[in-house]
Design a protein around this motif. Sequence first.
Motif, mmCIF file in Angstrom:
data_model
loop_
_atom_site.group_PDB
_atom_site.id
_atom_site.type_symbol
_atom_site.label_atom_id
_atom_site.label_comp_id
_atom_site.label_asym_id
_atom_site.label_seq_id
_atom_site.Cartn_x
_atom_site.Cartn_y
_atom_site.Cartn_z
ATOM 1 N N ARG A 38 0.809 -1.213 0.000
ATOM 2 C CA ARG A 38 0.000 0.000 0.000
ATOM 3 C C ARG A 38 0.851 1.276 0.000
ATOM 4 O O ARG A 38 0.649 2.172 -0.820
ATOM 5 N N LEU A 43 1.162 3.701 -3.760
ATOM 6 C CA LEU A 43 1.252 5.160 -3.726
ATOM 7 C C LEU A 43 2.553 5.686 -4.316
ATOM 8 O O LEU A 43 2.602 6.830 -4.767
ATOM 9 N N GLU A 47 2.493 4.766 -9.058
ATOM 10 C CA GLU A 47 2.210 6.141 -9.464
ATOM 11 C C GLU A 47 3.370 6.711 -10.276
ATOM 12 O O GLU A 47 3.168 7.421 -11.270
ATOM 13 N N THR A 185 6.877 8.692 -0.421
ATOM 14 C CA THR A 185 5.813 8.050 0.349
ATOM 15 C C THR A 185 6.359 7.570 1.685
ATOM 16 O O THR A 185 7.525 7.178 1.797
ATOM 17 N N GLU A 205 -0.128 14.872 0.547
ATOM 18 C CA GLU A 205 -1.431 14.247 0.365
ATOM 19 C C GLU A 205 -1.616 13.172 1.437
ATOM 20 O O GLU A 205 -0.696 12.399 1.697
ATOM 21 N N LYS A 206 -2.799 13.117 2.015
ATOM 22 C CA LYS A 206 -3.124 12.049 2.966
ATOM 23 C C LYS A 206 -3.973 10.999 2.257
ATOM 24 O O LYS A 206 -4.922 11.330 1.551
ATOM 25 N N HIS A 207 -3.598 9.736 2.450
ATOM 26 C CA HIS A 207 -4.304 8.629 1.809
ATOM 27 C C HIS A 207 -4.643 7.567 2.843
ATOM 28 O O HIS A 207 -3.955 7.433 3.853
ATOM 29 N N GLU A 215 -4.214 6.683 8.168
ATOM 30 C CA GLU A 215 -3.674 7.554 7.125
ATOM 31 C C GLU A 215 -2.202 7.302 6.888
ATOM 32 O O GLU A 215 -1.459 6.971 7.820
ATOM 33 N N ARG A 218 1.598 10.666 0.926
ATOM 34 C CA ARG A 218 2.358 10.813 -0.320
ATOM 35 C C ARG A 218 2.661 12.300 -0.453
ATOM 36 O O ARG A 218 1.756 13.133 -0.407
#
Length: 222
Positions: A38, A43, A47, A185, A205-207, A215, A218
């Motif tokens: 993950r 991420l 990507e 990441t 960015e929060k994923h 959370e 990235r």
Amino acid sequence: MKTDSRIVVTADGSHSLFNEQAGQHYHSIFGARQESERVFMELGLQEAFDRFTETPLRVFEMGFGTGLNAVMTAQEAENRQRPVLYTTVEAFPIPLDEAYQLNFDEVLGTRYTYALHEAPWQIPTVINPYFTLTKQERQLQTFSTDGAFHVVYYDAFAPEAQPELWTADLFQHVAGMMVSNGILTTYCSKGYVQRNLKAAGFRVEKHPGPARKREILRAVKI
């Protein structure tokens, strides 16, 4: 920091290590494989493959550790037939006898774990036709490069154990080694880590995270 450690079987059946001195696991006990898949593959690497068409893709890992992220990257590079130049720093390598006990090849259906750990330091080593590894036995603070990385896996021990690796100054050092719009990441989403990344010139960015992790981050170099 010494590398006295012991094997831990995580919830998805893949191994991690527990470092006795740091009081830290190298990977999530709720699933080492799931966490790396993950945080770093989905991420980060996937990507980057989509975002950057030039080859080879240059990947940097902060903290080689068990080698799990490198194993999964080598597998993905071979599956996609996309060349990857993979550079990693590790100040405290684990002993080979511990590396030989890790079950990543069994769990992932690969053949890379031993080769990655046996690869000489400081010398580029071809692991498969699409993956070349260069390991640096040093601290991140002393590492520099003439190239620029498309993606960074930031996989240091947690800030509680190594606060010096989560500062704005060090993130700025990392940013200086990355291409524009390069991707970093990490599993750590603490508020001050986000602020330090932003201060270093990243858009954060929060994923959603893997199992039991709400959370993850990235960060994109602006």
